[in-house]
Design an enzyme around this catalytic site. Structure first.
Site, PDB file in Angstrom:
ATOM      1  N   GLY A  16     -60.182  20.146 -16.602  1.00 36.50           N
ATOM      2  CA  GLY A  16     -59.770  20.944 -17.759  1.00 36.50           C
ATOM      3  C   GLY A  16     -58.305  21.345 -17.712  1.00 36.50           C
ATOM      4  N   ALA A  90     -55.363  19.084  -8.190  1.00 38.10           N
ATOM      5  CA  ALA A  90     -56.729  18.672  -7.830  1.00 38.10           C
ATOM      6  C   ALA A  90     -57.414  19.767  -7.011  1.00 38.10           C
ATOM      7  CB  ALA A  90     -56.685  17.371  -7.030  1.00 38.10           C
ATOM      8  N   GLY A  91     -58.631  20.072  -7.359  1.00 38.05           N
ATOM      9  CA  GLY A  91     -59.339  21.107  -6.608  1.00 38.05           C
ATOM     10  C   GLY A  91     -60.833  21.079  -6.882  1.00 38.05           C
ATOM     11  N   GLN A 148     -62.918  36.285  -2.935  1.00 37.56           N
ATOM     12  CA  GLN A 148     -64.069  36.330  -3.844  1.00 37.56           C
ATOM     13  C   GLN A 148     -65.338  36.052  -3.053  1.00 37.56           C
ATOM     14  OE1 GLN A 148     -65.171  37.371  -6.396  1.00 37.56           O
ATOM     15  NE2 GLN A 148     -66.369  36.001  -7.630  1.00 37.56           N
ATOM     16  N   GLY A 150     -68.414  34.474  -1.797  1.00 35.47           N
ATOM     17  CA  GLY A 150     -68.878  33.084  -1.903  1.00 35.47           C
ATOM     18  C   GLY A 150     -67.783  32.044  -1.779  1.00 35.47           C
ATOM     19  N   TYR A 154     -62.614  28.297  -0.324  1.00 40.68           N
ATOM     20  CA  TYR A 154     -61.710  28.165  -1.472  1.00 40.68           C
ATOM     21  C   TYR A 154     -60.538  29.147  -1.363  1.00 40.68           C
ATOM     22  CZ  TYR A 154     -60.642  27.670  -6.523  1.00 40.68           C
ATOM     23  OH  TYR A 154     -60.050  27.434  -7.746  1.00 40.68           O
ATOM     24  N   PRO A 184     -53.968  30.806 -11.429  1.00 42.18           N
ATOM     25  CA  PRO A 184     -54.784  31.136 -12.604  1.00 42.18           C
ATOM     26  C   PRO A 184     -55.959  32.025 -12.218  1.00 42.18           C
ATOM     27  CG  PRO A 184     -54.453  28.747 -12.399  1.00 42.18           C
ATOM     28  CD  PRO A 184     -54.046  29.388 -11.091  1.00 42.18           C
ATOM     29  N   GLY A 185     -56.377  32.840 -13.167  1.00 42.97           N
ATOM     30  CA  GLY A 185     -57.629  33.569 -13.017  1.00 42.97           C
ATOM     31  C   GLY A 185     -58.768  32.683 -13.487  1.00 42.97           C
ATOM     32  N   TYR A 186     -59.744  33.286 -14.153  1.00 35.51           N
ATOM     33  CA  TYR A 186     -60.908  32.524 -14.629  1.00 35.51           C
ATOM     34  C   TYR A 186     -60.563  31.886 -15.979  1.00 35.51           C
ATOM     35  CZ  TYR A 186     -63.753  34.056 -10.773  1.00 35.51           C
ATOM     36  OH  TYR A 186     -64.253  34.241  -9.511  1.00 35.51           O
TER      37      TYR A 186
HETATM   38  N1  CAA Z   1     -70.957  40.707  -4.435  1.00 33.98           N
HETATM   39  C1  CAA Z   1     -71.755  41.306  -3.502  1.00 33.98           C
HETATM   40  N2  CAA Z   1     -72.925  40.787  -3.090  1.00 33.98           N
HETATM   41  C2  CAA Z   1     -73.322  39.640  -3.631  1.00 33.98           C
HETATM   42  C3  CAA Z   1     -72.563  38.960  -4.589  1.00 33.98           C
HETATM   43  C4  CAA Z   1     -71.344  39.548  -4.995  1.00 33.98           C
HETATM   44  N3  CAA Z   1     -70.559  38.992  -5.901  1.00 33.98           N
HETATM   45  N4  CAA Z   1     -73.205  37.826  -4.928  1.00 33.98           N
HETATM   46  C5  CAA Z   1     -74.341  37.797  -4.196  1.00 33.98           C
HETATM   47  N5  CAA Z   1     -74.407  38.891  -3.428  1.00 33.98           N
HETATM   48  C6  CAA Z   1     -75.460  39.239  -2.488  1.00 33.98           C
HETATM   49  C7  CAA Z   1     -76.818  39.090  -3.120  1.00 33.98           C
HETATM   50  O1  CAA Z   1     -77.172  40.285  -3.777  1.00 33.98           O
HETATM   51  C8  CAA Z   1     -77.679  38.775  -1.938  1.00 33.98           C
HETATM   52  O2  CAA Z   1     -77.988  39.964  -1.237  1.00 33.98           O
HETATM   53  P1  CAA Z   1     -79.408  40.136  -0.535  1.00 33.98           P
HETATM   54  O3  CAA Z   1     -79.547  38.987   0.419  1.00 33.98           O
HETATM   55  O4  CAA Z   1     -79.313  41.462   0.110  1.00 33.98           O
HETATM   56  O5  CAA Z   1     -80.388  40.085  -1.672  1.00 33.98           O
HETATM   57  C9  CAA Z   1     -76.781  37.975  -1.021  1.00 33.98           C
HETATM   58  O6  CAA Z   1     -75.434  38.295  -1.415  1.00 33.98           O
HETATM   59  C10 CAA Z   1     -76.968  36.482  -1.155  1.00 33.98           C
HETATM   60  O7  CAA Z   1     -76.892  36.176  -2.510  1.00 33.98           O
HETATM   61  P2  CAA Z   1     -77.568  34.922  -3.113  1.00 33.98           P
HETATM   62  O8  CAA Z   1     -78.820  34.565  -2.366  1.00 33.98           O
HETATM   63  O9  CAA Z   1     -77.588  35.086  -4.605  1.00 33.98           O
HETATM   64  O10 CAA Z   1     -76.549  33.801  -2.722  1.00 33.98           O
HETATM   65  P3  CAA Z   1     -76.419  32.483  -3.465  1.00 33.98           P
HETATM   66  O11 CAA Z   1     -76.148  31.500  -2.400  1.00 33.98           O
HETATM   67  O12 CAA Z   1     -77.520  32.193  -4.412  1.00 33.98           O
HETATM   68  O13 CAA Z   1     -75.134  32.738  -4.405  1.00 33.98           O
HETATM   69  C11 CAA Z   1     -72.829  32.507  -4.810  1.00 33.98           C
HETATM   70  C12 CAA Z   1     -73.905  33.023  -3.868  1.00 33.98           C
HETATM   71  C13 CAA Z   1     -73.177  31.163  -5.424  1.00 33.98           C
HETATM   72  C14 CAA Z   1     -71.553  32.344  -4.025  1.00 33.98           C
HETATM   73  C15 CAA Z   1     -72.641  33.558  -5.922  1.00 33.98           C
HETATM   74  O14 CAA Z   1     -72.349  34.785  -5.326  1.00 33.98           O
HETATM   75  C16 CAA Z   1     -71.495  33.203  -6.862  1.00 33.98           C
HETATM   76  O15 CAA Z   1     -71.599  32.359  -7.721  1.00 33.98           O
HETATM   77  N6  CAA Z   1     -70.323  33.892  -6.720  1.00 33.98           N
HETATM   78  C17 CAA Z   1     -69.205  33.699  -7.593  1.00 33.98           C
HETATM   79  C18 CAA Z   1     -68.324  32.663  -7.014  1.00 33.98           C
HETATM   80  C19 CAA Z   1     -67.155  32.463  -7.931  1.00 33.98           C
HETATM   81  O16 CAA Z   1     -66.619  33.360  -8.581  1.00 33.98           O
HETATM   82  N7  CAA Z   1     -66.669  31.238  -7.975  1.00 33.98           N
HETATM   83  C20 CAA Z   1     -65.582  30.919  -8.800  1.00 33.98           C
HETATM   84  C21 CAA Z   1     -65.688  29.475  -9.166  1.00 33.98           C
HETATM   85  S1  CAA Z   1     -64.470  29.009 -10.348  1.00 33.98           S
HETATM   86  C22 CAA Z   1     -63.066  29.032  -9.476  1.00 33.98           C
HETATM   87  O17 CAA Z   1     -63.039  29.104  -8.289  1.00 33.98           O
HETATM   88  C23 CAA Z   1     -61.808  28.914 -10.290  1.00 33.98           C
HETATM   89  C24 CAA Z   1     -60.876  29.973  -9.914  1.00 33.98           C
HETATM   90  O18 CAA Z   1     -59.907  29.653  -9.224  1.00 33.98           O
HETATM   91  C25 CAA Z   1     -61.062  31.345 -10.388  1.00 33.98           C
END
Ligand code: CAA
Length: 247
Positions: A16, A90-91, A148, A150, A154, A184-186
């Protein structure tokens, strides 16, 4: 030298952000080389752009592979000339909480998002020095600036990109080459849309502007930093995040 004689390489062009950067640089008059990885996606993307009136030079190459990047850049040089502008765009993401992070997800993200910056920049820098002109623009992320949940892989890669920017900017400042980062942000890309809807909605709620960014909002800054108007800007990191992270 006018833009028309300058060659700009955008890595990860079929995504994108990459698509809008290519279009903007083309509109600015550069010869634009679009890097892609998969034949199918590359062909489809090229055909779509052609219908929109854009004609890009397509360059297949795996940015994680130093030798393959070397081959790609040598081919570009032989066919059209040396690269003056490199956009390291690329990312990928492999989001997981750290306690679930496997080594493959770590390495895939570090290789694609950070080692690629070394691979591509290393193969163009000598030609930029010879031209006494160059632009390297590294596309990082708000999550490299603030972290962030997760994204240990990254965020490490994206923060690393700006460390690279700062050091290389100093090294080549006297050679007419600038090196900058955009964070960039989101932005409304497939990468962001792949985040679970409820997680994404919570993130958007925390953005002061209350919306995702547009891909063109990143492309405008790429265009400016590539231009002669930005001659004195180097080693900088520009946040474009709707106020999500202010510091
Ligand atoms: N903050 C605090 N705790 C969180 C949390 C958060 N954001 N997300 C999940 N948790 C907790 C859950 O509540 C859970 O706690 P318990 O075990 O006590 O219930 C624990 O962490 C594990 O959570 P999940 O089992 O839901 O973990 P998952 O593996 O299913 O999901 C994840 C984890 C996929 C990383 C999810 O948190 C996520 O999608 N996070 C956002 C990641 C993100 O913003 N990525 C950006 C991608 S786009 C990009 O990167 C472009 C850019 O440059 C901005």
């Amino acid at each position: 030298m006018s833009n028309a004689n300058r060659i700009a390489l955008v890595t990860g062009a079929t995504g994108g952000l990459g698509t809008d950067m290519c279009k903007k640089l083309y509109d600015d008059g550069y010869v634009v080389v679009a890097n892609f990885r998969s034949d199918e996606k590359g062909r489809e993307w090229y055909d779509e752009r052609k219908l929109e009136g854009y004609d890009f030079y397509m360059a297949k190459g795996d940015v994680t592979d130093y030798e393959d990047v070397g081959r790609m850049i040598a081919t570009i040089k032989e066919k059209i000339g040396p690269i003056s502008i490199l956009i390291n765009n690329a990312g990928i993401t492999r989001d997981k909480p750290f306690w679930k992070m496997d080594a493959a997800s770590w390495h895939a993200v570090i290789d694609t998002n950070l080692t690629s910056v070394f691979n591509c920049s290393r193969h163009v820098i000598e030609d930029m020095i010879a031209q006494q002109f160059g632009r390297i623009i590294n596309i990082s992320s708000v999550n490299g600036q603030r972290g962030q949940f997760g994204q240990t892989n990254y965020s490490a890669a994206k923060a690393g990109m700006h460390g690279f920017t700062k050091s290389l900017a100093m090294e080549v400042a006297r050679k007419g080459i600038t090196v900058n980062t955009i964070s960039p942000g989101y932005i409304a890309t497939d990468m962001v849309m792949a985040v679970k809807e409820e997680v994404r909605n919570k993130i958007v709620e925390q953005i002061p502007m209350g919306r995702l960014g547009g891909t063109e909002e990143i492309a405008y800054l790429v265009s400016f930093l590539a231009s002669g108007k930005a001659n004195y800007i180097t080693g900088a990191n520009y946040a474009i995040n709707g106020g999500q992270h202010v510091y």
